[in-house]
Design a protein around this motif. Structure first.
Motif, PDB file in Angstrom:
ATOM      1  N   LEU A 194      -8.612   3.781 -17.488  1.00  0.00           N
ATOM      2  CA  LEU A 194      -8.642   4.917 -16.490  1.00  0.00           C
ATOM      3  C   LEU A 194      -8.645   6.415 -17.123  1.00  0.00           C
ATOM      4  N   ARG A 195      -8.584   6.340 -18.453  1.00  0.00           N
ATOM      5  CA  ARG A 195      -8.254   7.781 -18.978  1.00  0.00           C
ATOM      6  C   ARG A 195      -9.648   8.402 -19.140  1.00  0.00           C
ATOM      7  N   TYR A 196     -10.335   9.106 -18.341  1.00  0.00           N
ATOM      8  CA  TYR A 196     -11.516   9.644 -18.397  1.00  0.00           C
ATOM      9  C   TYR A 196     -11.775  10.880 -17.539  1.00  0.00           C
ATOM     10  N   THR A 197     -10.619  11.826 -17.698  1.00  0.00           N
ATOM     11  CA  THR A 197     -10.844  13.019 -16.988  1.00  0.00           C
ATOM     12  C   THR A 197     -11.850  14.310 -17.485  1.00  0.00           C
ATOM     13  N   ASN A 208       0.683  -1.164  -0.043  1.00  0.00           N
ATOM     14  CA  ASN A 208      -0.015  -0.101   0.087  1.00  0.00           C
ATOM     15  C   ASN A 208       0.760   1.137  -0.086  1.00  0.00           C
ATOM     16  N   ALA A 209       2.023   1.263   0.714  1.00  0.00           N
ATOM     17  CA  ALA A 209       2.993   2.392   0.694  1.00  0.00           C
ATOM     18  C   ALA A 209       3.473   2.593  -0.459  1.00  0.00           C
ATOM     19  N   MET A 210       4.009   1.547  -1.288  1.00  0.00           N
ATOM     20  CA  MET A 210       4.516   1.819  -2.516  1.00  0.00           C
ATOM     21  C   MET A 210       3.163   2.226  -3.703  1.00  0.00           C
ATOM     22  N   SER A 211       1.865   1.624  -3.558  1.00  0.00           N
ATOM     23  CA  SER A 211       0.865   2.319  -4.307  1.00  0.00           C
ATOM     24  C   SER A 211       0.726   3.771  -4.016  1.00  0.00           C
ATOM     25  N   PHE A 212       0.662   3.816  -2.940  1.00  0.00           N
ATOM     26  CA  PHE A 212       0.494   5.479  -2.637  1.00  0.00           C
ATOM     27  C   PHE A 212       1.374   6.529  -3.043  1.00  0.00           C
ATOM     28  N   LEU A 213       2.499   5.962  -2.716  1.00  0.00           N
ATOM     29  CA  LEU A 213       3.734   6.993  -2.924  1.00  0.00           C
ATOM     30  C   LEU A 213       4.021   6.985  -4.622  1.00  0.00           C
ATOM     31  N   THR A 214       3.728   5.863  -5.444  1.00  0.00           N
ATOM     32  CA  THR A 214       3.778   5.852  -6.740  1.00  0.00           C
ATOM     33  C   THR A 214       2.613   6.712  -7.397  1.00  0.00           C
ATOM     34  N   ILE A 215       1.478   6.627  -6.865  1.00  0.00           N
ATOM     35  CA  ILE A 215       0.346   7.772  -7.439  1.00  0.00           C
ATOM     36  C   ILE A 215       0.694   9.223  -6.840  1.00  0.00           C
ATOM     37  N   TRP A 216       1.359   9.439  -5.757  1.00  0.00           N
ATOM     38  CA  TRP A 216       1.459  10.667  -5.212  1.00  0.00           C
ATOM     39  C   TRP A 216       2.722  11.328  -6.147  1.00  0.00           C
ATOM     40  N   GLN A 217       3.868  10.440  -6.592  1.00  0.00           N
ATOM     41  CA  GLN A 217       4.933  11.333  -7.304  1.00  0.00           C
ATOM     42  C   GLN A 217       4.534  11.349  -8.667  1.00  0.00           C
ATOM     43  N   GLU A 218       3.826  10.448  -9.192  1.00  0.00           N
ATOM     44  CA  GLU A 218       3.759  10.569 -10.741  1.00  0.00           C
ATOM     45  C   GLU A 218       2.549  11.494 -11.134  1.00  0.00           C
ATOM     46  N   PRO A 263      -3.943  -3.712  -2.832  1.00  0.00           N
ATOM     47  CA  PRO A 263      -2.998  -3.464  -3.760  1.00  0.00           C
ATOM     48  C   PRO A 263      -2.678  -4.099  -4.764  1.00  0.00           C
ATOM     49  N   LEU A 264      -2.659  -5.475  -4.727  1.00  0.00           N
ATOM     50  CA  LEU A 264      -2.472  -6.212  -5.782  1.00  0.00           C
ATOM     51  C   LEU A 264      -3.527  -6.394  -6.783  1.00  0.00           C
ATOM     52  N   VAL A 265      -4.946  -6.226  -6.545  1.00  0.00           N
ATOM     53  CA  VAL A 265      -6.111  -6.016  -7.220  1.00  0.00           C
ATOM     54  C   VAL A 265      -6.137  -4.895  -7.982  1.00  0.00           C
ATOM     55  N   TYR A 266      -5.934  -3.735  -7.219  1.00  0.00           N
ATOM     56  CA  TYR A 266      -6.134  -2.521  -7.797  1.00  0.00           C
ATOM     57  C   TYR A 266      -4.859  -1.838  -8.199  1.00  0.00           C
ATOM     58  N   ALA A 283       1.576  11.601 -14.039  1.00  0.00           N
ATOM     59  CA  ALA A 283       0.629  10.765 -15.160  1.00  0.00           C
ATOM     60  C   ALA A 283      -0.548  10.041 -14.397  1.00  0.00           C
ATOM     61  N   LEU A 284      -0.381   9.767 -13.154  1.00  0.00           N
ATOM     62  CA  LEU A 284      -1.450   9.087 -12.230  1.00  0.00           C
ATOM     63  C   LEU A 284      -2.394  10.216 -11.802  1.00  0.00           C
ATOM     64  N   CYS A 285      -2.385  11.431 -12.085  1.00  0.00           N
ATOM     65  CA  CYS A 285      -3.268  12.562 -11.322  1.00  0.00           C
ATOM     66  C   CYS A 285      -4.514  12.327 -12.217  1.00  0.00           C
ATOM     67  N   GLN A 286      -5.010  11.227 -11.823  1.00  0.00           N
ATOM     68  CA  GLN A 286      -6.610  10.768 -12.408  1.00  0.00           C
ATOM     69  C   GLN A 286      -7.672  10.699 -11.532  1.00  0.00           C
ATOM     70  N   PRO A 287      -8.869  10.885 -11.644  1.00  0.00           N
ATOM     71  CA  PRO A 287      -9.950  10.281 -10.639  1.00  0.00           C
ATOM     72  C   PRO A 287      -9.766   9.020  -9.940  1.00  0.00           C
ATOM     73  N   MET A 288      -9.442   7.994 -10.758  1.00  0.00           N
ATOM     74  CA  MET A 288      -9.587   6.550 -10.218  1.00  0.00           C
ATOM     75  C   MET A 288      -8.313   6.553  -9.237  1.00  0.00           C
ATOM     76  N   PHE A 289      -7.284   7.069  -9.539  1.00  0.00           N
ATOM     77  CA  PHE A 289      -6.123   6.969  -8.785  1.00  0.00           C
ATOM     78  C   PHE A 289      -6.134   7.648  -7.597  1.00  0.00           C
ATOM     79  N   TYR A 290      -6.876   8.727  -7.515  1.00  0.00           N
ATOM     80  CA  TYR A 290      -7.253   9.497  -6.133  1.00  0.00           C
ATOM     81  C   TYR A 290      -7.695   8.444  -5.202  1.00  0.00           C
ATOM     82  N   PHE A 291      -8.741   7.757  -5.589  1.00  0.00           N
ATOM     83  CA  PHE A 291      -9.481   6.798  -4.801  1.00  0.00           C
ATOM     84  C   PHE A 291      -8.452   5.752  -4.377  1.00  0.00           C
ATOM     85  N   LEU A 292      -7.568   5.180  -5.235  1.00  0.00           N
ATOM     86  CA  LEU A 292      -6.750   4.186  -5.152  1.00  0.00           C
ATOM     87  C   LEU A 292      -5.825   4.627  -4.126  1.00  0.00           C
ATOM     88  N   ALA A 293      -5.352   5.854  -3.860  1.00  0.00           N
ATOM     89  CA  ALA A 293      -4.386   6.465  -3.045  1.00  0.00           C
ATOM     90  C   ALA A 293      -5.253   6.645  -1.635  1.00  0.00           C
TER      91      ALA A 293
END
Length: 329
Positions: A142-145, A48-58, A301-304, A60-70
């Motif tokens: 997940l490209r639906y901004t 989960n830390a890896m998923s959160f940090l990846t979304i936080w730093q990248e 974190p494995l599934v999502y 390219a992942l600043c998209q709605p679905m990834f906010y919920f994943l974070a």
């Protein structure tokens, strides 16, 4: 362990600590469970830390679905940390006692995180349904901004938080009004709400009624809306002409549904067992009650995350490219 207080009827021993018994029937060897549980906890934290940090730093992942994943990753880490250290202390250090205040905090924290996770699952299912309905999430995941703006995402998050707060606040008030005397042994691995309420020597009918109302409202509302969302997803999937795209979409949906079932089915089983499952073995009940809190944080974190191509590619790039750069130097 007890504090004496005097009343007009005589002397009453008021509980100041509870004793958690862990898994009944396997006390002699339940310490062997500490290793797989510790590995499960560490994997949940790291993934989960890896998923959160990846979304936080990248960016390219600043998209709605990834906010919920974070947010889901944060909730999973918090939920695991709320209960797992105490379980490991009980198994490793033979420290089964927990204070009243800590027990109440654990109950309320579990309610908050479980309520928020349920709302996040609902938001994610709704978002994916919207994306699938426009044939975007199938070919370009997940490209639906253009569908969801940041304002809408923030609003959904605030509504989810408000709902969780509304559900938990009465629970805090109701459990603090209870009096605990003479009985202080919790036959459970953590401070499960009904397991603690049953120990009260004061009237706990209101707690039980409120628990039923909250549980059924979450199950009926969230599961119902999630089901509607996935029906729409499947309708969109089966309209696809490409077998490859259809198979890929169905595989993703199946993984998401399995993750949701791991959270809801054991929770519903535990809830019903307290009311109508008197013949269910305590060991089976406690195992199911533990599964829905301990397993999902490691599985989500494995599934999502790992099954989401953008996150998977960024994690591989961050870690493996750094190793290749170091090796070249």
């Amino acid at each position: 362990m007890f504090m004496s207080t005097s009343t007009t009827n005589g002397s009453i021993l008021q509980v100041t600590e509870f004793i958690q018994m862990g898994f009944p029937g396997i006390h002699s060897w339940q310490h062997w469970l500490s290793l797989p549980l510790a590995l499960l906890y560490l994997s949940a934290l790291l993934a989960n830390a890896m998923s959160f940090l990846t979304i936080w730093q990248e960016t390219a992942l600043c998209q709605p679905m990834f906010y919920f994943l974070a947010v889901l990753a944060l909730m999973d880490m918090d939920l695991s940390t709320t209960i797992m250290p105490r379980i490991l202390a009980m198994l490793w250090l033979n420290a089964p006692t927990i204070s009243l205040s800590e027990c109440f905090f654990q109950i309320n924290a579990i309610h908050v995180f479980v309520g928020l996770e349920s709302s996040i699952f609902l938001c994610m299912a709704t978002v994916v349904a919207m994306a699938f309905d426009r044939y975007v999430a199938i070919c370009q995941p997940l490209r639906y901004t253009t569908i969801l703006t940041n304002k809408v995402v923030v609003l959904m998050g605030l509504v989810s938080s408000f709902r969780a707060a509304i559900m938990v606040f009465p629970c805090i008030v109701l459990i603090k009004r209870l009096t605990f005397c003479n009985k202080n042994i919790i036959h459970h691995t953590y401070c499960e709400n009904m397991a603690v309420v049953k120990l009260a020597c004061s009237n706990a009918v209101i707690n039980q009624i409120y628990g039923i109302c909250v549980a059924f409202s979450v199950v009926m509302l969230d599961v119902g809306l999630i089901t509607v969302s996935y029906v729409k997803i499947l309708q969109a999937v089966f309209r696809l002409s490409s077998n490859k795209a259809r198979t890929k979409a169905l595989g993703t949906c199946a993984a998401h549904v399995c993750a949701i079932l791991i959270s809801y089915v054991p929770a519903l089983f535990s809830f019903l067992t307290h009311r109508i499952g008197k013949k269910v073995s305590p060991s089976i009940h406690i195992i199911f009650a533990s599964i829905y809190l301990l397993v999902p944080p490691a599985v989500n974190p494995l599934v999502y995350g790992a099954k989401t191509k953008l996150i998977r590619d960024r994690v591989i790039f961050i870690f493996f490219s750094n190793k290749q750069t170091v090796s070249k130097k």
